[in-house]
Design a protein around this motif. Structure first.
Motif, PDB file in Angstrom:
ATOM      1  N   ASN A 179      78.056 132.082  54.301  1.00 42.12           N
ATOM      2  CA  ASN A 179      77.078 131.900  55.378  1.00 42.12           C
ATOM      3  C   ASN A 179      76.300 130.548  54.735  1.00 42.12           C
ATOM      4  OD1 ASN A 179      75.638 131.424  57.552  1.00 42.12           O
ATOM      5  ND2 ASN A 179      74.394 133.213  57.088  1.00 42.12           N
ATOM      6  N   LEU A 180      76.915 129.680  54.476  1.00 38.74           N
ATOM      7  CA  LEU A 180      76.211 128.506  53.618  1.00 38.74           C
ATOM      8  C   LEU A 180      75.410 127.547  54.796  1.00 38.74           C
ATOM      9  CD1 LEU A 180      78.377 127.528  50.750  1.00 38.74           C
ATOM     10  CD2 LEU A 180      76.596 129.092  50.975  1.00 38.74           C
ATOM     11  N   PRO A 181      74.485 126.798  54.331  1.00 41.15           N
ATOM     12  CA  PRO A 181      73.963 125.565  55.446  1.00 41.15           C
ATOM     13  C   PRO A 181      74.916 124.878  56.205  1.00 41.15           C
ATOM     14  CG  PRO A 181      72.552 125.817  53.761  1.00 41.15           C
ATOM     15  CD  PRO A 181      73.655 126.499  53.217  1.00 41.15           C
ATOM     16  N   ARG A 182      76.110 124.453  54.999  1.00 42.50           N
ATOM     17  CA  ARG A 182      77.243 123.805  55.649  1.00 42.50           C
ATOM     18  C   ARG A 182      78.137 123.684  54.633  1.00 42.50           C
ATOM     19  NH1 ARG A 182      76.659 118.509  58.883  1.00 42.50           N
ATOM     20  NH2 ARG A 182      79.020 118.351  59.099  1.00 42.50           N
ATOM     21  N   LYS A 183      79.227 122.884  54.722  1.00 46.22           N
ATOM     22  CA  LYS A 183      80.308 122.889  53.903  1.00 46.22           C
ATOM     23  C   LYS A 183      79.833 122.670  52.473  1.00 46.22           C
ATOM     24  CE  LYS A 183      81.821 118.375  55.242  1.00 46.22           C
ATOM     25  NZ  LYS A 183      82.785 117.618  56.072  1.00 46.22           N
ATOM     26  N   HIS A 184      80.501 123.197  51.302  1.00 46.26           N
ATOM     27  CA  HIS A 184      80.199 123.121  50.193  1.00 46.26           C
ATOM     28  C   HIS A 184      81.263 122.893  49.137  1.00 46.26           C
ATOM     29  CE1 HIS A 184      76.902 123.241  47.254  1.00 46.26           C
ATOM     30  NE2 HIS A 184      77.306 124.317  46.575  1.00 46.26           N
ATOM     31  N   LYS A 185      81.333 121.754  48.262  1.00 46.24           N
ATOM     32  CA  LYS A 185      82.453 121.246  47.624  1.00 46.24           C
ATOM     33  C   LYS A 185      82.297 121.244  46.055  1.00 46.24           C
ATOM     34  CE  LYS A 185      84.243 118.698  51.571  1.00 46.24           C
ATOM     35  NZ  LYS A 185      84.525 117.340  52.163  1.00 46.24           N
ATOM     36  N   GLY A 208      74.683 116.581  44.346  1.00 44.30           N
ATOM     37  CA  GLY A 208      74.532 115.884  45.393  1.00 44.30           C
ATOM     38  C   GLY A 208      75.249 114.816  45.733  1.00 44.30           C
ATOM     39  N   GLY A 209      76.571 114.496  45.480  1.00 41.98           N
ATOM     40  CA  GLY A 209      77.362 113.644  46.084  1.00 41.98           C
ATOM     41  C   GLY A 209      77.815 114.043  47.432  1.00 41.98           C
ATOM     42  N   GLY A 210      78.354 112.791  48.172  1.00 47.74           N
ATOM     43  CA  GLY A 210      78.831 113.253  49.518  1.00 47.74           C
ATOM     44  C   GLY A 210      79.328 111.899  50.098  1.00 47.74           C
ATOM     45  N   ARG A 227      64.832 125.302  54.874  1.00 52.62           N
ATOM     46  CA  ARG A 227      64.522 123.722  55.241  1.00 52.62           C
ATOM     47  C   ARG A 227      65.758 123.185  55.232  1.00 52.62           C
ATOM     48  NH1 ARG A 227      59.346 122.967  51.271  1.00 52.62           N
ATOM     49  NH2 ARG A 227      60.990 124.279  49.805  1.00 52.62           N
ATOM     50  N   TYR A 228      66.799 123.590  54.761  1.00 52.11           N
ATOM     51  CA  TYR A 228      68.310 122.803  54.880  1.00 52.11           C
ATOM     52  C   TYR A 228      69.200 123.539  55.655  1.00 52.11           C
ATOM     53  CZ  TYR A 228      66.060 120.213  51.010  1.00 52.11           C
ATOM     54  OH  TYR A 228      65.274 119.589  50.350  1.00 52.11           O
ATOM     55  N   ARG A 229      68.522 124.380  56.523  1.00 55.28           N
ATOM     56  CA  ARG A 229      69.411 125.180  57.854  1.00 55.28           C
ATOM     57  C   ARG A 229      68.741 124.436  58.983  1.00 55.28           C
ATOM     58  NH1 ARG A 229      72.888 129.554  56.243  1.00 55.28           N
ATOM     59  NH2 ARG A 229      72.265 130.075  54.091  1.00 55.28           N
ATOM     60  N   VAL A 230      67.619 124.107  59.129  1.00 54.45           N
ATOM     61  CA  VAL A 230      66.934 123.560  60.321  1.00 54.45           C
ATOM     62  C   VAL A 230      67.705 122.642  61.019  1.00 54.45           C
ATOM     63  CG1 VAL A 230      64.869 122.526  61.375  1.00 54.45           C
ATOM     64  CG2 VAL A 230      64.812 124.080  59.593  1.00 54.45           C
ATOM     65  N   SER A 231      68.378 121.861  60.643  1.00 52.10           N
ATOM     66  CA  SER A 231      69.505 120.796  61.196  1.00 52.10           C
ATOM     67  C   SER A 231      70.286 120.688  60.632  1.00 52.10           C
ATOM     68  CB  SER A 231      68.456 119.610  61.268  1.00 52.10           C
ATOM     69  OG  SER A 231      69.383 118.507  62.098  1.00 52.10           O
ATOM     70  N   ARG A 232      71.511 120.472  61.588  1.00 52.92           N
ATOM     71  CA  ARG A 232      72.952 120.337  60.830  1.00 52.92           C
ATOM     72  C   ARG A 232      73.106 119.000  60.312  1.00 52.92           C
ATOM     73  NH1 ARG A 232      76.646 124.419  59.992  1.00 52.92           N
ATOM     74  NH2 ARG A 232      78.615 123.141  60.603  1.00 52.92           N
ATOM     75  N   ALA A 233      72.315 118.068  60.746  1.00 52.39           N
ATOM     76  CA  ALA A 233      72.284 116.793  60.358  1.00 52.39           C
ATOM     77  C   ALA A 233      71.736 116.562  58.713  1.00 52.39           C
ATOM     78  CB  ALA A 233      71.651 115.744  61.350  1.00 52.39           C
ATOM     79  N   ARG A 236      73.142 119.456  53.883  1.00 50.62           N
ATOM     80  CA  ARG A 236      73.951 119.362  52.916  1.00 50.62           C
ATOM     81  C   ARG A 236      73.077 119.251  51.571  1.00 50.62           C
ATOM     82  NH1 ARG A 236      79.275 117.269  53.597  1.00 50.62           N
ATOM     83  NH2 ARG A 236      79.505 117.860  51.502  1.00 50.62           N
ATOM     84  N   ILE A 237      73.719 119.533  50.461  1.00 53.00           N
ATOM     85  CA  ILE A 237      72.815 119.607  49.147  1.00 53.00           C
ATOM     86  C   ILE A 237      72.447 118.281  48.704  1.00 53.00           C
ATOM     87  CG2 ILE A 237      74.731 119.442  47.660  1.00 53.00           C
ATOM     88  CD1 ILE A 237      73.126 121.916  45.962  1.00 53.00           C
ATOM     89  N   LYS A 238      73.151 117.257  48.989  1.00 49.01           N
ATOM     90  CA  LYS A 238      72.832 115.682  48.716  1.00 49.01           C
ATOM     91  C   LYS A 238      71.461 115.575  49.357  1.00 49.01           C
ATOM     92  CE  LYS A 238      75.111 113.422  52.572  1.00 49.01           C
ATOM     93  NZ  LYS A 238      76.324 112.686  53.050  1.00 49.01           N
ATOM     94  N   PHE A 239      70.862 115.939  50.598  1.00 50.59           N
ATOM     95  CA  PHE A 239      69.642 115.888  50.985  1.00 50.59           C
ATOM     96  C   PHE A 239      68.484 116.619  50.008  1.00 50.59           C
ATOM     97  CE2 PHE A 239      72.439 114.997  54.675  1.00 50.59           C
ATOM     98  CZ  PHE A 239      72.181 113.616  54.759  1.00 50.59           C
ATOM     99  N   MET A 240      69.171 117.679  49.460  1.00 57.97           N
ATOM    100  CA  MET A 240      68.104 118.444  48.778  1.00 57.97           C
ATOM    101  C   MET A 240      67.876 117.680  47.547  1.00 57.97           C
ATOM    102  SD  MET A 240      68.475 122.480  47.240  1.00 57.97           S
ATOM    103  CE  MET A 240      66.822 123.302  46.754  1.00 57.97           C
ATOM    104  N   MET A 241      68.946 117.136  46.827  1.00 61.97           N
ATOM    105  CA  MET A 241      68.991 116.069  45.682  1.00 61.97           C
ATOM    106  C   MET A 241      67.964 115.085  46.019  1.00 61.97           C
ATOM    107  SD  MET A 241      69.253 115.366  42.643  1.00 61.97           S
ATOM    108  CE  MET A 241      70.653 116.525  41.899  1.00 61.97           C
ATOM    109  N   ASP A 242      67.980 114.430  47.188  1.00 61.01           N
ATOM    110  CA  ASP A 242      67.082 113.561  47.509  1.00 61.01           C
ATOM    111  C   ASP A 242      65.732 113.952  47.489  1.00 61.01           C
ATOM    112  OD1 ASP A 242      69.337 111.819  48.245  1.00 61.01           O
ATOM    113  OD2 ASP A 242      69.167 111.831  50.364  1.00 61.01           O
ATOM    114  N   ASP A 243      65.316 114.837  47.956  1.00 61.97           N
ATOM    115  CA  ASP A 243      64.185 115.248  47.964  1.00 61.97           C
ATOM    116  C   ASP A 243      63.629 115.994  46.624  1.00 61.97           C
ATOM    117  OD1 ASP A 243      63.885 115.169  50.714  1.00 61.97           O
ATOM    118  OD2 ASP A 243      64.736 117.018  51.353  1.00 61.97           O
TER     119      ASP A 243
END
Length: 644
Positions: free
Chosen positions: A183-189, A225-227, A263-269, A272-279
């Motif tokens: 039950n992750l926020p999105r797919k995870h590779k 954080g790739g994608g 914060r990474y479950r609020v929007s599907r858009a 992804r963990i790449k956005f966490m790395m951005d932040d």
């Protein structure tokens, strides 16, 4: 408009906000998708037409998705840890494809395989047959840890410092089907490898363990954080050394740091963990990971790739008397009969099969003295080994034959392009030119990192109501020692003109290589890096082939429409409108297309089944429909029910 704070600086989200904003999160809480397997008999008895779209999304957790058109047949995706298959498993997959999938199958860019045409009533039988072969579909889609990839010749290559296959198997055994990671926020590779060439593409994975040896101790550097998709990212080095014994524990910590931050479950858009790395950046991510572990990690550096390799052709293994044999598979398409016969061949040799990231097969543990015999037999099976490097390095997504998001042909188009370039210039001349062909912005074929990247779209034709297939063109992408996100060069090149454009660009590269006496190492990517966009456009547009294919007028915002919604807007996947705010843009489209208004924008508000983003930000995190837009802004409609 003032800059908004980073997500990491915003107040922590809570589940109330998540469940109000994110339809998929509500769906997962109402009935956990992993349980849908037990409900299959009841759903089958009710019939395909009576299955809710919510349950169709839940099917993703078992690697099941609608085929196109939605008439009751399914794609079934099989996970293969590290791509490694024994002969009996390969043969079993061939039998399943022949019996249930009209004899067709396709290799994936995650070293797995997927079937099509499987009728809903046959799903329990197919899943049971896959599991009887020692394989699984569990978590092949959905918000899960997907298939864990690596170097396909792990354990065989003389160049690798140590064998990572035991770590891949340990990780797969721990994460696949584990409720704590389903039950992750999105797919995870994940990808795990010690290949010096880093053929497994750690640059574009969510999490990569990159093999290294420090003071005689084998272990890993860590990249996160790739994608791909609409907002491509190259992963970043976290700056630690991970020992073999703590590898799975560190993967848990990385994943928990991400999945527990609501914060990474609020929007599907942005899930992804790449956005966490951005932040947070590498240092902030490391702190989050160490917080999860409860201890600091050792200092370290992820190594850079030292070579380029796709492991095609015949190579001696570290095991004396044995070799690997690379088998390029055109566009990743195979048949059940091929797989069955290949399984028999391998069983007789005591060999095995390894699926690759580039949709090929490598035969491992082949007696060296029989390599010539094996190559001859492969040619008889329709799998010749000498087609050329471009066939081995080029990839295509599932295509619009089966995928509901794809708007253009990919697999057949890739074969056509490679055939024409090979005929025109020769297989040796174009060498390992990498062409990546996608049918939509999801970038399953990773067009952003192809030397030539093509993304399917549509184009209007003067005087005609129907739109035609077309492609956006990016150039200069790459992985390994030439890692780069490609530059978008041309928009909406009609499908029947793509070959001409590519011939001109490839011809320019080869001419420059010959004139300057460059070595074979002078790649198409190198050629593009040395020219400006204007120079490349002049070369590509030397005929009428690319007329009108440049960026659209800069006075409009562009609304992007996904494949399943094209029927609502007359087939246009992009619509240009004049607007100062998002609401004005959606209103303009709704006024022109009543079906869009009824389905997506009823009563002047966005239906709960859809999200709207500006760039990569959900407008609900901005100013909603009042979010300002300027000429050139991209507005995207996202299907909230999408499980990908």
């Amino acid at each position: 408009m003032p800059a908004r704070p980073r997500r990491a600086d915003r107040p922590a989200a809570d589940w109330d906000l998540v469940l109000r904003r994110n339809y998929i999160e509500r769906l997962k809480q109402e009935r956990p998708p992993m349980h849908i397997r037990d409900e299959l008999p009841e759903l089958i008895e009710r019939g395909y037409e009576d299955i809710s779209e919510e349950d169709m999304v839940r099917f993703h957790w078992w690697g099941l998705a609608h085929d196109k058109p939605k008439i009751g047949t399914f794609m079934v995706r099989v996970k293969v840890a590290g791509g490694l298959l024994q002969p009996a498993q390969l043969k079993a997959l061939g039998v399943i494809a022949r019996q249930y999938g009209r004899g067709e199958a396709e290799l994936t860019t995650r070293q797995g395989i997927q079937l099509h045409w499987v009728r809903m009533s046959m799903l329990p039988e197919v899943l049971a047959a896959i599991e009887a072969a020692g394989l699984t579909t569990c978590g092949a889609e959905g918000d899960t840890v997907r298939n864990i990839t690596g170097c396909p010749v792990a354990g065989l290559s003389a160049a690798e410092p140590f064998d990572v296959m035991p770590v891949i198997k340990e990780a797969a055994a721990f994460f696949w089907g584990n409720p704590k990671f389903s039950n992750l926020p999105r797919k995870h590779k994940y990808t795990i490898s010690a290949c010096p060439a880093q053929c497994n593409a750690p640059e574009i994975h969510d999490v990569a363990l990159v093999g290294t040896v420090r003071d005689g101790e084998p272990g890993f550097g860590l990249r996160v954080g790739g994608g791909m998709a609409n907002t491509p990212r190259i992963s970043r080095d976290v700056g630690v050394f991970v020992s073999l014994g703590e590898a799975v524990e560190v993967l848990q910590a990385v994943t928990n740091a991400w999945q527990q931050d609501l914060r990474y479950r609020v929007s599907r858009a942005k899930a992804r963990i790449k956005f966490m790395m951005d932040d947070y950046g590498p240092e902030g991510m490391r702190a989050k990971i160490e917080e999860q572990l409860g201890r600091p990690l050792q200092e370290g550096v992820a190594p850079e790739p030292t070579a380029d390799a796709d492991h095609m052709e015949v190579h001696a293994q570290r095991q004396p008397g044995l070799s690997t044999v690379g088998v390029p598979v055109s566009a990743g398409r195979v048949t059940g009969s091929m797989l069955e016969q290949l399984g028999d061949l391998l069983a007789g040799l005591g060999a095995d099969a390894r699926f690759t990231r580039q949709q090929n097969i490598i035969l491992g543990n082949v007696p060296t003295e029989r390599a010539g015999e094996v190559k001859a037999r492969l040619a008889e099976l329709g799998l010749p080994t000498g087609k050329g490097g471009a066939y081995a390095r080029s990839i295509a997504c599932t295509s619009h034959r089966f995928c509901n998001y794809s708007v253009a042909e990919t697999k057949g188009k890739l074969d056509d392009i490679l055939g024409r370039l090979t005929t025109r210039f020769g297989a040796e001349e174009i060498g390992g030119l990498a062409i990546h062909l996608d049918g939509c912005p999801h970038a399953c074929a990773q067009h952003w990192v192809g030397e030539i990247g093509l993304q399917g779209t549509t184009a209007a034709v003067a005087g005609a109501e129907e739109r035609i297939e077309a492609y956006d063109l990016t150039v200069g992408g790459g992985l390994g020692r030439r890692t780069a996100i490609g530059r978008r060069l041309l928009r909406r090149v009609p499908a029947d003109q793509v070959d001409t454009v590519l011939e001109r660009l490839v011809g320019g590269w080869l001419s420059t290589r010959d004139e300057r006496d460059h070595a074979a190492g002078y790649t198409f990517g190198d050629f593009c890096a040395g020219l400006s966009d204007e120079q490349l456009l002049a070369l590509a547009s030397a005929s009428d082939a690319a007329d009108g294919a440049r960026e659209p007028g800069q006075g409009d915002v562009v609304l992007h429409v996904p494949g399943p919604l094209l029927s609502l807007v007359g087939g246009a996947d992009e619509i240009k409108v004049s607007a100062a705010i998002v609401g004005e843009a959606l209103t303009a489209v709704a006024q022109a297309h009543s079906a869009f208004a009824k389905t997506v924008f009823p009563g002047g508000s966005v239906d709960k089944a859809f999200l709207v983003t500006v760039g990569d930000e959900d407008i609900r995190n901005l100013d909603g429909l009042a979010t300002p837009v300027t000429p050139g802004t991209d507005i995207t409609i996202v299907i909230a029910m999408s499980g990908g």
